[in-house]
Design a protein around this motif. Structure first.
Motif, short mmCIF file in Angstrom:
data_model
loop_
_atom_site.label_atom_id
_atom_site.label_comp_id
_atom_site.label_asym_id
_atom_site.label_seq_id
_atom_site.Cartn_x
_atom_site.Cartn_y
_atom_site.Cartn_z
N LEU A 41 67.44 55.09 3.51
CA LEU A 41 68.61 54.45 2.90
C LEU A 41 68.60 54.67 1.40
O LEU A 41 67.55 54.75 0.77
N SER A 42 69.80 54.74 0.83
CA SER A 42 69.94 54.87 -0.61
C SER A 42 69.78 53.50 -1.25
O SER A 42 70.05 52.47 -0.64
N ALA A 43 69.37 53.48 -2.51
CA ALA A 43 69.25 52.21 -3.24
C ALA A 43 70.63 51.63 -3.50
O ALA A 43 70.77 50.42 -3.68
N GLY B 149 77.91 52.14 6.69
CA GLY B 149 78.27 50.74 6.85
C GLY B 149 77.93 49.90 5.63
O GLY B 149 77.85 48.67 5.73
N CYS B 150 77.68 50.52 4.50
CA CYS B 150 77.30 49.82 3.25
C CYS B 150 76.09 48.92 3.46
O CYS B 150 76.01 47.81 2.93
N THR B 151 75.13 49.39 4.22
CA THR B 151 73.92 48.63 4.51
C THR B 151 73.05 48.53 3.26
O THR B 151 72.76 49.54 2.64
N ALA B 152 72.66 47.30 2.91
CA ALA B 152 71.79 47.10 1.74
C ALA B 152 70.33 47.26 2.15
O ALA B 152 69.95 46.97 3.29
N THR C 134 67.48 43.39 -1.67
CA THR C 134 68.67 43.44 -2.52
C THR C 134 69.25 42.04 -2.67
O THR C 134 69.40 41.30 -1.70
N LEU C 135 69.57 41.67 -3.89
CA LEU C 135 70.19 40.37 -4.16
C LEU C 135 71.69 40.54 -4.06
O LEU C 135 72.30 41.29 -4.82
N THR C 136 72.30 39.85 -3.10
CA THR C 136 73.74 39.93 -2.92
C THR C 136 74.41 38.73 -3.58
O THR C 136 73.76 37.71 -3.86
N ALA C 137 75.71 38.85 -3.80
CA ALA C 137 76.46 37.75 -4.40
C ALA C 137 76.42 36.51 -3.50
O ALA C 137 76.30 35.38 -3.98
#
Length: 142
Positions: free
Chosen positions: A108-110, A117-120, A124-127
Motif C-alpha cells: 500500500l502507498s502511504a 478503495g482509498c485504503t489507509a 494513519t490518523l483520520t479526521a
C-alpha cells in the motif's frame, strides 16, 4: 540452564525452527568472550565465499561516496561547488523515489488516495478518529 534459555528452547521447539543455534558453554567469569562479527546494515559488507567480508575498498556505497566527495572538491575548485551540491540533492531525491510500477504486489502507498478503495495504512490518523478522541460533537441546531 536459566529460565530465559528454557523459554527460548520452548519457543524454538513450538515454532519448529530447523535453524536452532546450539547453546554455548558458559564462559569463566574472568575470561571475556571474543566479539562476534556484526552484520553490516549498509549492504556493503557482503559475505564472500570464504566467509570473510568484502574489503573496505570493494564496497559500492563507499566508492560512490568517495567519488561524490572527489567530484565535489573538483567542482569547488572550479567555483561550481554549490550548483554541484544542489544538483546532487535533486538527483538523490529523484533516485530515492519509486514509481508505481516498482511497488510490490499488495504493497500500500502511504497516501491513501493512491490505494485501491482509498485504503489507509495502519497507524494513519483520520479526521474521524481525531474527532472521536477529542470528543468533538457538532452543534445540533446548525
Amino acid at each position: 540452564m536459566s529460565a530465559v534459555e528454557r523459554r527460548l528452547a520452548q519457543f524454538r521447539a513450538a515454532r519448529g525452527s530447523a535453524a536452532t543455534v546450539p547453546p554455548r558453554p558458559a564462559e569463566p567469569p574472568g575470561k571475556a568472550a571474543a566479539p562476534e562479527p556484526a552484520e553490516s546494515s549498509d549492504g556493503g559488507g557482503q559475505a564472500r565465499p570464504g566467509g570473510a567480508p568484502a574489503p573496505l575498498w570493494a564496497r559500492p556505497l563507499l566508492l560512490k561516496v568517495l567519488l561524490w566527495a572527489v567530484l565535489l572538491a573538483l567542482f569547488a575548485e572550479l567555483e561550481l561547488g554549490l550548483p554541484y551540491f544542489v544538483l546532487s540533492l535533486l538527483y538523490w531525491m529523484y533516485a530515492g523515489t519509486r514509481g508505481p510500477s516498482e511497488r510490490r504486489q499488495g504493497e500500500l502507498s502511504a497516501y491513501s488516495v493512491f490505494n485501491p478503495g482509498c485504503t489507509a495504512i495502519a497507524g494513519t490518523l483520520t479526521a474521524e478518529q481525531l474527532e472521536r478522541e477529542l470528543h468533538y460533537r457538532p452543534a445540533a441546531g446548525r
